[in-house]
Design a protein around this motif. Structure first.
Motif, PDB file in Angstrom:
ATOM      1  N   LYS A  87       0.824  -1.201   0.000  1.00 20.33           N
ATOM      2  CA  LYS A  87       0.000   0.000   0.000  1.00 20.33           C
ATOM      3  C   LYS A  87       0.863   1.258   0.000  1.00 20.33           C
ATOM      4  N   ALA A  88       1.903   1.266   0.830  1.00 20.06           N
ATOM      5  CA  ALA A  88       2.791   2.428   0.891  1.00 20.06           C
ATOM      6  C   ALA A  88       3.449   2.666  -0.461  1.00 20.06           C
ATOM      7  N   GLY A  89       3.919   1.592  -1.096  1.00 19.23           N
ATOM      8  CA  GLY A  89       4.571   1.719  -2.394  1.00 19.23           C
ATOM      9  C   GLY A  89       3.628   2.240  -3.464  1.00 19.23           C
ATOM     10  N   VAL A  90       2.385   1.763  -3.459  1.00 20.47           N
ATOM     11  CA  VAL A  90       1.398   2.212  -4.445  1.00 20.47           C
ATOM     12  C   VAL A  90       1.063   3.690  -4.229  1.00 20.47           C
ATOM     13  N   PHE A  91       0.854   4.090  -2.972  1.00 23.03           N
ATOM     14  CA  PHE A  91       0.522   5.489  -2.682  1.00 23.03           C
ATOM     15  C   PHE A  91       1.672   6.420  -3.079  1.00 23.03           C
ATOM     16  N   ILE A  92       2.906   6.054  -2.680  1.00 21.63           N
ATOM     17  CA  ILE A  92       4.066   6.895  -2.995  1.00 21.63           C
ATOM     18  C   ILE A  92       4.313   6.909  -4.499  1.00 21.63           C
ATOM     19  N   GLY A  93       4.215   5.739  -5.147  1.00 21.58           N
ATOM     20  CA  GLY A  93       4.423   5.650  -6.590  1.00 21.58           C
ATOM     21  C   GLY A  93       3.402   6.470  -7.369  1.00 21.58           C
ATOM     22  N   THR A  94       2.156   6.470  -6.889  1.00 25.81           N
ATOM     23  CA  THR A  94       1.119   7.280  -7.534  1.00 25.81           C
ATOM     24  C   THR A  94       1.443   8.769  -7.414  1.00 25.81           C
ATOM     25  N   SER A  95       1.918   9.172  -6.247  1.00 26.37           N
ATOM     26  CA  SER A  95       2.300  10.569  -6.046  1.00 26.37           C
ATOM     27  C   SER A  95       3.465  10.953  -6.946  1.00 26.37           C
ATOM     28  N   ILE A  96       4.441  10.061  -7.072  1.00 17.60           N
ATOM     29  CA  ILE A  96       5.595  10.328  -7.950  1.00 17.60           C
ATOM     30  C   ILE A  96       5.123  10.545  -9.382  1.00 17.60           C
ATOM     31  N   MET A  97       4.244   9.658  -9.852  1.00 20.65           N
ATOM     32  CA  MET A  97       3.805   9.748 -11.238  1.00 20.65           C
ATOM     33  C   MET A  97       2.930  10.973 -11.487  1.00 20.65           C
ATOM     34  N   LEU A  98       2.077  11.306 -10.528  1.00 20.37           N
ATOM     35  CA  LEU A  98       1.261  12.515 -10.681  1.00 20.37           C
ATOM     36  C   LEU A  98       2.150  13.756 -10.715  1.00 20.37           C
ATOM     37  N   GLY A  99       3.194  13.752  -9.897  1.00 19.73           N
ATOM     38  CA  GLY A  99       4.108  14.881  -9.890  1.00 19.73           C
ATOM     39  C   GLY A  99       4.821  15.047 -11.221  1.00 19.73           C
ATOM     40  N   TYR A 100       5.402  13.941 -11.717  1.00 24.29           N
ATOM     41  CA  TYR A 100       6.108  13.985 -13.002  1.00 24.29           C
ATOM     42  C   TYR A 100       5.134  14.191 -14.163  1.00 24.29           C
ATOM     43  N   GLY A 101       4.064  13.386 -14.180  1.00 25.99           N
ATOM     44  CA  GLY A 101       3.161  13.359 -15.326  1.00 25.99           C
ATOM     45  C   GLY A 101       2.391  14.646 -15.524  1.00 25.99           C
ATOM     46  N   LEU A 102       1.770  15.147 -14.451  1.00 23.81           N
ATOM     47  CA  LEU A 102       0.970  16.362 -14.584  1.00 23.81           C
ATOM     48  C   LEU A 102       1.832  17.587 -14.879  1.00 23.81           C
ATOM     49  N   GLN A 103       3.035  17.606 -14.327  1.00 23.49           N
ATOM     50  CA  GLN A 103       3.939  18.709 -14.648  1.00 23.49           C
ATOM     51  C   GLN A 103       4.302  18.687 -16.132  1.00 23.49           C
ATOM     52  N   THR A 104       4.527  17.477 -16.667  1.00 23.02           N
ATOM     53  CA  THR A 104       4.864  17.327 -18.082  1.00 23.02           C
ATOM     54  C   THR A 104       3.693  17.734 -18.970  1.00 23.02           C
ATOM     55  N   ILE A 105       2.476  17.343 -18.576  1.00 21.16           N
ATOM     56  CA  ILE A 105       1.276  17.728 -19.323  1.00 21.16           C
ATOM     57  C   ILE A 105       1.125  19.250 -19.321  1.00 21.16           C
ATOM     58  N   GLY A 106       1.357  19.863 -18.157  1.00 21.84           N
ATOM     59  CA  GLY A 106       1.253  21.315 -18.059  1.00 21.84           C
ATOM     60  C   GLY A 106       2.248  22.029 -18.953  1.00 21.84           C
ATOM     61  N   LEU A 107       3.447  21.455 -19.087  1.00 17.39           N
ATOM     62  CA  LEU A 107       4.493  22.077 -19.908  1.00 17.39           C
ATOM     63  C   LEU A 107       4.137  22.105 -21.393  1.00 17.39           C
TER      64      LEU A 107
END
Length: 308
Positions: free
Chosen positions: A72-92
């Motif tokens: 659960k910890a890995g999934v939650f942290i991994g989701t946060s990592i991807m949202l951080g990278y992914g949404l920033q990239t989409i915004g760019l």
């Protein structure tokens, strides 16, 4: 009432975080080169897949003991990592990089707020001052042209990415000490990779052709990501989210140094911002003592004087 107790002394865990921030900042130019032969989501997915494979290679003998909490910890942290990278990239894709940098800097003041709301830990005086200095420095680094907001879809995506970056730091601290570092790192990297590949479809990204530059960059940056995430998970067992955030805020400073070595030049206002971030890191390390601690020390000194 508080007073300054002693000047900063960097712990082993904090030194590790500073080193990985230097490493983090140095990856900027490598990512730029890799994105000339690949779309952002595919490259991020490939990079984290390589990172997950590397950590798994050194953790195969312990992965069978993976617990539900670690998963659960890995999934939650991994989701946060991807949202951080992914949404920033989409915004760019729709907003300039200076504006993206300005909005992303919101994660710095967001972390102590989330730490207070989620973990119930109120940040101390000096770490809070360090946060304020680092945030100001990041704003100066992004430049005045990044400060205007119209809440367009790209800006909203980047705001959410800043919250996701904050959540990652908070979640790592929340689970630190309760999970095995290597097992949880494997899960979070695999989760980030899987979600990045999923985002290829909604972003309409085309798959790249084979390229040794792409493969080499993904493996090299994957190894760096593996080291960075393992180090973060280990170090944040003893470093508070607020203090870790101030250290992480130095990433654009190291990226700027790497860019300068490559021939880029930073304007004077950006250099001032970089200096403020460094000062923020130093200030956040200064220890303070409360009124009760001062009173206890005074009482101890009175006892020693009477004994003399």
């Amino acid at each position: 009432m508080t007073s300054i107790r002693r000047m900063p002394r960097v712990s082993k865990a904090e030194a590790i975080l500073i080193l990985i921030t230097v490493l983090w900042g140095g990856t900027f130019l490598l990512v730029q080169h890799a994105l000339t032969v690949s779309g952002p989501m595919f490259f991020v997915g490939l990079r984290f897949a390589a990172a997950a494979a590397i950590v798994t290679l050194f953790s195969m003998n312990i992965m069978r003991d993976l617990t539900l909490l670690e998963f659960k910890a890995g999934v939650f942290i991994g989701t946060s990592i991807m949202l951080g990278y992914g949404l920033q990239t989409i915004g760019l894709q729709t907003i300039p990089s200076s504006q993206s940098a300005f909005i992303t800097a919101l994660y710095v003041p967001c972390v102590p707020l989330l730490q207070w709301l989620v973990l119930g830990r109120r940040p101390g005086l000096m770490p809070s001052l360090g946060i304020a200095l680092a945030f100001t420095g990041l704003i100066l680094l992004s430049g005045p042209e990044g400060a205007s907001l119209q809440f367009s879809p790209g800006e909203i995506a980047t705001i959410i990415s800043a919250v996701a970056i904050s959540a990652e730091i908070i979640l790592i601290s929340a689970y630190a000490g309760k999970v095995n570092v290597r097992r949880v790192t494997v899960v979070q990297l695999a989760t980030a990779s899987f979600l990045a590949f999923l985002m290829i479809v909604p972003t309409g990204e085309s798959l790249p052709g084979f390229s040794w530059l792409l493969v080499g960059s993904a493996v090299g940056l994957g190894a760096m990501s593996a080291v960075i995430q393992v180090a973060m998970n280990w170090a944040q067992k003893s470093v508070s989210p607020t203090r870790a955030t101030v250290i992480y805020a130095g990433e654009p400073v190291w990226a700027g140094i790497a860019g300068r070595l490559a021939g880029e030049r930073l304007p004077g206002i950006a250099l001032l911002g970089a200096a403020l971030i460094v000062v923020g890191v130093i200030v956040s390390e200064i220890k303070t003592r409360t009124r009760s601690e001062i009173k206890a020390q005074d009482s101890e000194e009175d006892v020693l004087q009477k004994m003399d």
